[in-house]
Design a protein around this motif. Structure first.
Motif, PDB file in Angstrom:
ATOM      1  N   ALA A 121       1.020  -1.114  -0.162  1.00 13.27           N
ATOM      2  CA  ALA A 121      -0.438   0.068   0.572  1.00 13.27           C
ATOM      3  C   ALA A 121       0.832   1.525  -0.142  1.00 13.27           C
ATOM      4  O   ALA A 121       0.406   2.415  -0.962  1.00 13.27           O
ATOM      5  CB  ALA A 121      -0.770   0.186   1.493  1.00 13.27           C
ATOM      6  N   LEU A 122       2.056   1.179   0.983  1.00 13.40           N
ATOM      7  CA  LEU A 122       2.303   2.234   1.024  1.00 13.40           C
ATOM      8  C   LEU A 122       3.759   2.490  -0.139  1.00 13.40           C
ATOM      9  O   LEU A 122       3.941   3.548  -0.762  1.00 13.40           O
ATOM     10  CB  LEU A 122       3.773   2.291   1.754  1.00 13.40           C
ATOM     11  N   GLY A 123       3.800   1.341  -1.231  1.00 10.56           N
ATOM     12  CA  GLY A 123       5.140   1.310  -1.590  1.00 10.56           C
ATOM     13  C   GLY A 123       3.970   2.095  -3.433  1.00 10.56           C
ATOM     14  O   GLY A 123       3.743   2.907  -4.151  1.00 10.56           O
ATOM     15  N   ALA A 124       2.586   1.749  -3.084  1.00 13.93           N
ATOM     16  CA  ALA A 124       2.387   2.061  -4.264  1.00 13.93           C
ATOM     17  C   ALA A 124       0.998   3.698  -3.962  1.00 13.93           C
ATOM     18  O   ALA A 124       1.918   4.221  -5.599  1.00 13.93           O
ATOM     19  CB  ALA A 124       0.961   1.091  -4.687  1.00 13.93           C
ATOM     20  N   ALA A 125       0.825   3.849  -2.681  1.00 12.15           N
ATOM     21  CA  ALA A 125       0.732   5.755  -2.708  1.00 12.15           C
ATOM     22  C   ALA A 125       1.910   5.864  -2.973  1.00 12.15           C
ATOM     23  O   ALA A 125       1.608   7.400  -3.365  1.00 12.15           O
ATOM     24  CB  ALA A 125       0.269   5.418  -1.540  1.00 12.15           C
ATOM     25  N   GLY A 262      -6.985   9.380   1.603  1.00 11.41           N
ATOM     26  CA  GLY A 262      -7.137   8.155   3.537  1.00 11.41           C
ATOM     27  C   GLY A 262      -8.187   7.533   3.423  1.00 11.41           C
ATOM     28  O   GLY A 262      -7.719   6.307   3.761  1.00 11.41           O
ATOM     29  N   MET A 263      -9.054   7.559   2.390  1.00 12.75           N
ATOM     30  CA  MET A 263      -9.834   6.233   2.212  1.00 12.75           C
ATOM     31  C   MET A 263      -9.546   5.092   1.109  1.00 12.75           C
ATOM     32  O   MET A 263      -9.385   4.303   1.354  1.00 12.75           O
ATOM     33  CB  MET A 263     -11.072   7.158   1.078  1.00 12.75           C
ATOM     34  N   ASP A 264      -8.285   5.241   0.368  1.00 14.44           N
ATOM     35  CA  ASP A 264      -7.494   4.998  -0.083  1.00 14.44           C
ATOM     36  C   ASP A 264      -6.593   3.894   0.432  1.00 14.44           C
ATOM     37  O   ASP A 264      -6.630   2.776   0.235  1.00 14.44           O
ATOM     38  CB  ASP A 264      -7.190   5.166  -1.638  1.00 14.44           C
ATOM     39  N   LEU A 265      -5.990   4.926   1.307  1.00 12.63           N
ATOM     40  CA  LEU A 265      -4.607   3.794   1.356  1.00 12.63           C
ATOM     41  C   LEU A 265      -5.442   3.256   2.934  1.00 12.63           C
ATOM     42  O   LEU A 265      -4.732   1.469   2.791  1.00 12.63           O
ATOM     43  CB  LEU A 265      -4.069   4.933   2.408  1.00 12.63           C
ATOM     44  N   ASN A 315      -7.910   8.748   8.175  1.00 12.21           N
ATOM     45  CA  ASN A 315      -9.094   9.653   8.356  1.00 12.21           C
ATOM     46  C   ASN A 315      -8.556  10.604   9.093  1.00 12.21           C
ATOM     47  O   ASN A 315      -7.729  11.660   9.080  1.00 12.21           O
ATOM     48  CB  ASN A 315      -9.906   9.052   8.042  1.00 12.21           C
ATOM     49  N   LEU A 316      -7.921   9.774  10.151  1.00  9.69           N
ATOM     50  CA  LEU A 316      -7.706  10.835  11.579  1.00  9.69           C
ATOM     51  C   LEU A 316      -6.129  11.591  11.251  1.00  9.69           C
ATOM     52  O   LEU A 316      -6.168  12.676  11.204  1.00  9.69           O
ATOM     53  CB  LEU A 316      -6.635  10.077  12.275  1.00  9.69           C
ATOM     54  N   VAL A 317      -5.462  10.701  10.395  1.00 13.47           N
ATOM     55  CA  VAL A 317      -3.897  10.831   9.889  1.00 13.47           C
ATOM     56  C   VAL A 317      -4.520  12.926   9.263  1.00 13.47           C
ATOM     57  O   VAL A 317      -3.360  13.168   8.937  1.00 13.47           O
ATOM     58  CB  VAL A 317      -3.059  10.385   8.968  1.00 13.47           C
ATOM     59  N   TYR A 322      -4.901  18.299   7.371  1.00 13.33           N
ATOM     60  CA  TYR A 322      -5.650  19.146   7.407  1.00 13.33           C
ATOM     61  C   TYR A 322      -5.389  20.735   7.935  1.00 13.33           C
ATOM     62  O   TYR A 322      -4.898  21.801   6.992  1.00 13.33           O
ATOM     63  CB  TYR A 322      -7.372  18.592   7.341  1.00 13.33           C
ATOM     64  N   ALA A 323      -5.121  20.276   8.901  1.00 12.10           N
ATOM     65  CA  ALA A 323      -5.179  21.492   9.898  1.00 12.10           C
ATOM     66  C   ALA A 323      -2.902  21.698   9.384  1.00 12.10           C
ATOM     67  O   ALA A 323      -3.559  23.434   9.824  1.00 12.10           O
ATOM     68  CB  ALA A 323      -4.807  20.893  10.894  1.00 12.10           C
TER      69      ALA A 323
END
Length: 332
Positions: A121-125, A262-265, A315-317, A322-323
């Motif tokens: 997941a991280l490598g593709a992201a 956030g959703m995809d990862l 999504n928390l991350v 966002y902030a």
């Protein structure tokens, strides 16, 4: 900023409780309402009546529903002891369930498969963010040009082609045909070069699908932002085009990209089933697929729960990012 973080952490804690209750309902309440024998589902079709009754006692299925919910919830944080059928089974915290078919706790299975899915997941992201966002920005800046049309055609192909087609095609060309990359997965602790060689094709194949979507959303968002008044004002003030795009336009463009990320990862960390099956990667996706074939319900429950938690954390991350990107979000 601190107040914003506290609000988000509190909301995440509440959502975690809701997730646990929803997952419990899906696997224990809904089947009961449908007239399904839950104990038999956890044991398997070939189980004898004594084994089914033992699992019913271990899962406290004859107890009131609030007792079942409490035992399920407590097991995630403090572990759980299954008593019934003449034996005692201990499941250490965090107890994501216990497979009475394979006689093993689910959490060690998840932790053994999780690093493979996480690296995928991280490598593709990283790849789809770099190439997808860059292609989308360039297409927006060169709207109507040959580059724009070509990039969007490639993006459309990436969205349309299923992962098992592009995955098998890449294996046939680059692995079996040209022999450039190894099709066999090698654990990272055995060989870094072997692990890297086995992960390149899955990364590229998975990133091709997502990069296409990110390119399209980045292009659409960038075109909309470039028409805003504050962009025209920045240009009228004589700012360099690189500053206008990089500092002002990109900052607003990143908001929908982060939302998608956030959703995809989170979903991918839960298990990229098609990619792992195509490339024979021993991750969560392949594990849950095998569990479906073998009707091993506790494994499916554990992967469902960890997928939900992964989406929540991702999504928390994103909320924290966002902030950082847009200070106005802190006031929400």
């Amino acid at each position: 900023m601190l107040a914003y973080l506290i609000r988000r952490l509190f909301a995440a804690a509440v959502m975690l409780v809701v997730i646990i209750l929803v997952v419990f309902s899906i696997f224990f309440l809904v089947p009961k309402w449908a007239g399904v024998d839950i104990a038999a589902s956890f044991v398997g079709k070939q189980a004898d009546p004594a084994a089914v009754e033992g699992v019913r006692q271990k899962l406290s299925l004859d107890e009131p529903i609030y007792t079942q919910v409490w035992e399920f919830f407590k097991g995630l944080f403090a572990g759980r002891t299954y008593v019934g059928g003449g034996d005692v089974t201990q499941c250490s915290a965090p107890c994501f369930g216990y497979s009475f078919r394979s006689e093993q706790a689910i959490w060690p299975v998840l932790t053994d498969r999780f690093p493979v899915t996480l690296s995928l997941a991280l490598g593709a992201a990283v790849l789809w963010l770099l190439f997808g966002v860059a292609a989308g920005v360039l297409s927006a800046l060169k709207r109507g040009t040959l580059w724009d049309r070509g990039a969007m055609v490639v993006a459309l192909a990436g969205v349309s082609l299923p992962i098992y087609f592009t995955g098998l095609l890449s294996l046939a060309i680059f692995s079996y045909g040209l022999g450039w990359l190894d099709a066999q997965y090698v654990p990272l602790d055995e060989s870094f070069t072997g692990w890297l060689g086995g992960m390149i094709l899955p990364w590229i194949t998975l990133a091709f699908l997502y990069a296409a979507m990110y390119a399209r959303i980045t292009r659409a968002t960038m075109l909309e932002i470039l028409g805003e008044d504050y962009i025209r004002t920045a240009r009228a003030k004589g700012l360099r085009e690189q500053t206008v795009i990089g500092k002002h336009a990109m900052r607003s463009t990143m908001t929908p990209i982060l939302t998608m990320l956030g959703m995809d990862l989170g979903a991918l960390i839960g298990g990229a089933i098609l990619t792992e099956s195509t490339f024979n990667l021993p991750g969560l996706g392949r594990e849950v697929l095998n569990a479906i074939k073998n009707l091993d319900l506790p494994v499916i429950l554990g992967v469902t729960l960890i997928t939900s938690i992964a989406v929540l954390i991702a999504n928390l991350v994103v909320d924290f990012l966002y902030a950082v990107i847009d200070p106005r979000v802190r006031l929400a």
